[in-house]
Write an enzyme that holds these catalytic residues in place. Structure first.
Site, PDB file in Angstrom:
ATOM      1  N   HIS A 129     -27.207  -7.099 -14.977  1.00  0.00           N
ATOM      2  CA  HIS A 129     -27.110  -5.850 -15.745  1.00  0.00           C
ATOM      3  C   HIS A 129     -28.031  -4.832 -15.060  1.00  0.00           C
ATOM      4  O   HIS A 129     -29.040  -5.216 -14.448  1.00  0.00           O
ATOM      5  CB  HIS A 129     -27.615  -6.155 -17.159  1.00  0.00           C
ATOM      6  CG  HIS A 129     -27.441  -5.068 -18.163  1.00  0.00           C
ATOM      7  ND1 HIS A 129     -28.291  -3.996 -18.248  1.00  0.00           N
ATOM      8  CD2 HIS A 129     -26.529  -4.911 -19.149  1.00  0.00           C
ATOM      9  CE1 HIS A 129     -27.906  -3.220 -19.252  1.00  0.00           C
ATOM     10  NE2 HIS A 129     -26.838  -3.750 -19.816  1.00  0.00           N
ATOM     11  N   ASP A 206     -32.989 -13.322 -17.970  1.00  0.00           N
ATOM     12  CA  ASP A 206     -32.499 -12.265 -18.864  1.00  0.00           C
ATOM     13  C   ASP A 206     -31.625 -12.954 -19.918  1.00  0.00           C
ATOM     14  O   ASP A 206     -30.501 -13.360 -19.635  1.00  0.00           O
ATOM     15  CB  ASP A 206     -31.697 -11.249 -18.044  1.00  0.00           C
ATOM     16  CG  ASP A 206     -30.983 -10.218 -18.919  1.00  0.00           C
ATOM     17  OD1 ASP A 206     -30.943 -10.387 -20.157  1.00  0.00           O
ATOM     18  OD2 ASP A 206     -30.445  -9.245 -18.349  1.00  0.00           O
ATOM     19  N   GLN A 209     -27.842 -11.915 -23.570  1.00  0.00           N
ATOM     20  CA  GLN A 209     -26.560 -12.398 -24.103  1.00  0.00           C
ATOM     21  C   GLN A 209     -26.648 -13.826 -24.640  1.00  0.00           C
ATOM     22  O   GLN A 209     -25.651 -14.346 -25.141  1.00  0.00           O
ATOM     23  CB  GLN A 209     -25.466 -12.343 -23.024  1.00  0.00           C
ATOM     24  CG  GLN A 209     -25.056 -10.948 -22.607  1.00  0.00           C
ATOM     25  CD  GLN A 209     -24.413 -10.151 -23.741  1.00  0.00           C
ATOM     26  OE1 GLN A 209     -23.912 -10.692 -24.722  1.00  0.00           O
ATOM     27  NE2 GLN A 209     -24.433  -8.843 -23.608  1.00  0.00           N
ATOM     28  N   LYS A 232     -28.943  -7.515 -30.339  1.00  0.00           N
ATOM     29  CA  LYS A 232     -27.757  -8.314 -30.002  1.00  0.00           C
ATOM     30  C   LYS A 232     -27.739  -9.632 -30.763  1.00  0.00           C
ATOM     31  O   LYS A 232     -26.867 -10.469 -30.551  1.00  0.00           O
ATOM     32  CB  LYS A 232     -27.693  -8.562 -28.489  1.00  0.00           C
ATOM     33  CG  LYS A 232     -27.413  -7.286 -27.712  1.00  0.00           C
ATOM     34  CD  LYS A 232     -27.323  -7.500 -26.222  1.00  0.00           C
ATOM     35  CE  LYS A 232     -27.043  -6.165 -25.535  1.00  0.00           C
ATOM     36  NZ  LYS A 232     -26.981  -6.273 -24.067  1.00  0.00           N
ATOM     37  N   CYS A 370     -22.506  -1.630 -17.555  1.00  0.00           N
ATOM     38  CA  CYS A 370     -23.802  -1.654 -16.870  1.00  0.00           C
ATOM     39  C   CYS A 370     -23.835  -2.684 -15.754  1.00  0.00           C
ATOM     40  O   CYS A 370     -24.859  -3.311 -15.485  1.00  0.00           O
ATOM     41  CB  CYS A 370     -24.961  -1.890 -17.850  1.00  0.00           C
ATOM     42  SG  CYS A 370     -25.126  -0.626 -19.088  1.00  0.00           S
TER      43      CYS A 370
HETATM   44  C1  LIG Z   1     -27.585  -5.667 -23.154  1.00  0.00           C
HETATM   45  C2  LIG Z   1     -28.105  -6.323 -21.947  1.00  0.00           C
HETATM   46  C3  LIG Z   1     -29.302  -5.904 -21.372  1.00  0.00           C
HETATM   47  C4  LIG Z   1     -30.069  -4.700 -21.847  1.00  0.00           C
HETATM   48  O1  LIG Z   1     -30.475  -4.861 -23.158  1.00  0.00           O
HETATM   49  P1  LIG Z   1     -31.147  -3.617 -23.945  1.00  0.00           P
HETATM   50  O2  LIG Z   1     -31.122  -4.094 -25.349  1.00  0.00           O
HETATM   51  O3  LIG Z   1     -30.240  -2.449 -23.711  1.00  0.00           O
HETATM   52  O4  LIG Z   1     -32.494  -3.444 -23.399  1.00  0.00           O
HETATM   53  C5  LIG Z   1     -29.755  -6.583 -20.268  1.00  0.00           C
HETATM   54  N1  LIG Z   1     -29.097  -7.630 -19.777  1.00  0.00           N
HETATM   55  C6  LIG Z   1     -27.942  -8.078 -20.307  1.00  0.00           C
HETATM   56  C7  LIG Z   1     -27.262  -9.265 -19.725  1.00  0.00           C
HETATM   57  C8  LIG Z   1     -27.399  -7.424 -21.408  1.00  0.00           C
HETATM   58  O5  LIG Z   1     -26.261  -7.851 -21.930  1.00  0.00           O
END
Ligand SMILES: *Cc1c(COP(=O)(O)O)cnc(C)c1O
Length: 412
Positions: A129, A206, A209, A232, A370
């Site tokens: 992302h 990260d 998700q 999320k 993104c």
């Molecule tokens: C949504 C997302 C982000 C960014 O998250 P924010 O809540 O906008 O800071 C980073 N990495 C992944 C894989 C995402 O899906």
């Protein structure tokens, strides 16, 4: 995770916890298939925020009065919930942030700013992302470090056979996503962390998700940092966390300066509190943290293994039904995947599909998600994405298929 029995859960009853889902959009029942961008919130989370503002609202840590100590207890209690939720050794390893993006920026600036020097390599993957790309590019401009990307194969999985070739001795940190937000790929995070450790690199996961979708234990994964967002996973926007191994957080300097993070300040300089407080300058998002704690309680009551099994079954059903449609390309791995599916229709641009679907109350997402570099690599103008959570059901998938058939008739 494999012996979860999603059929034992009353998903239809759980869906009732989400007041927002009961509305009509453009004269049709809302079908919300955009949870990978932001999930909806259950009533208990909304209530936790209301309760905090109606009874306990005050600033944390500084006050010697009743409301302040209640707010502090609730805020620090939420930190302990986060620590337990992801299997951290202690709550001191949890820094509250605005979300995944801020967590990664914190690592890039505080850890990277101190420990990386010109010539060092930050290894990412091609499926990251933007929030796990741009902070490193900004750091590279300042420091002369190099940013490299482990390739993604055509089918949407990482080129793991080449991992050793990319993990050279110059690599100091390997940062990668747990689940791809555009492909649904679930990466073998434990294996990636182990490979990083072998060359003396640290690892950052990260988990944007994955944190609300499957069981996570940072000690089993063996990562050094892990970042995620509350919004999320049923919690409010503007709150998230960074997990960092204690030694690393201790060795890192603060990033933002201000109140709350100091032990003493003179006109000449300041000394700082220990982690995690030295990374939380200024009044934090107290209500957000409390909301995140409520979301964690709620998700744990349902069970993350059950949630994953539900999402997995629903996305498999969606893919099976989409295969009925002519002229559709489905992206991502054919095997195990997270609860989302990206696709392209021959007849219409992803933005047109999404706009058309909206007329029927169906919320999809169209665009680059993104992931511009990945889209460019695959020569795609973007995709349309349907993403699922535990409040979605098969009837909604069936309705999506009808609407996609309508798209094909309209744009034919
Ligand atoms: C949504 C997302 C982000 C960014 O998250 P924010 O809540 O906008 O800071 C980073 N990495 C992944 C894989 C995402 O899906």
């Amino acid at each position: 995770m494999n012996n979860a029995d999603p059929s034992a859960v009353e998903w239809d009853v759980i869906r009732e916890d989400f007041p927002i889902l009961r509305q009509e959009v453009r004269g049709h029942p809302l079908i919300y298939l955009d949870s990978a961008a932001s999930s909806q919130k259950p009533r208990c989370v909304i209530e936790a925020l209301r309760h905090y503002y109606e009874y306990d609202n005050a600033n944390v840590h500084r006050g010697l009065h009743e409301l302040s100590s209640r707010a502090t207890d609730a805020y620090e209690g939420a930190r302990e919930k986060v620590a337990r939720y992801i299997g951290a050794a202690s709550a001191e390893e949890i820094v509250f942030t605005r979300g995944t993006t801020e967590s990664i920026n914190l690592v890039a600036n505080a850890w990277g700013g101190k420990f990386l020097k010109a010539g060092d390599v930050v290894l990412l993957t091609e499926m990251e992302h933007h929030s796990n790309i741009v902070p490193w590019q900004l750091l590279a401009e300042r420091t002369g470090i190099k940013v490299r990307y482990l390739p993604v194969r055509e089918e949407g999985t990482l080129e793991l056979a080449e991992l050793d070739k990319w993990l050279t001795p110059e690599v100091k940190i390997f940062a990668f996503t747990h689940i791809s937000n555009s492909l649904g790929t679930i990466n073998p995070v434990q294996e990636l962390c182990r490979a990083a450790r072998k060359v003396g690199a640290i690892s950052l996961v990260d988990a944007a998700q994955s944190a609300g979708h499957l069981p996570i234990n940072v000690q089993e994964i063996g990562c050094d940092f892990l970042a995620f967002s509350g919004h999320k996973m049923c919690a409010p926007t503007g709150i998230g966390a960074l997990y960092g191994r204690r030694e690393l957080l201790t060795a890192m300097p603060p990033w933002h300066g201000g109140g709350e993070m100091i032990s003493s300040v003179t006109f000449e300089g300041a000394t700082f509190k220990d982690a995690p407080h030295k990374f939380e300058a200024g009044t934090p998002n107290i209500a957000g943290a409390i909301g995140l704690g409520a979301a964690i309680d709620y998700i744990e009551k349902i069970g993350r293994a059950e949630i994953f099994a539900h999402d997995e079954a629903l996305v498999a059903y969606a893919i099976k039904r989409m295969a009925e449609l002519p002229g559709i390309r489905i992206f991502g791995p054919s095997g195990k995947r997270g609860g989302l599916v990206s696709f392209m229709m021959d007849s219409a641009h992803p933005h047109d599909v999404t706009t058309f679907a909206d007329r029927y109350g169906l919320a999809l997402r169209g665009g680059h998600h993104c992931n511009q570099p990945l889209m460019r690599k695959f020569r795609l103008p973007g995709t349309t994405r349907a993403s699922f959570y535990f409040y979605n059901n098969r009837a909604e998938v069936d309705r999506m298929i009808e609407i996609l058939k309508e798209v094909q008739r309209f744009f034919a």
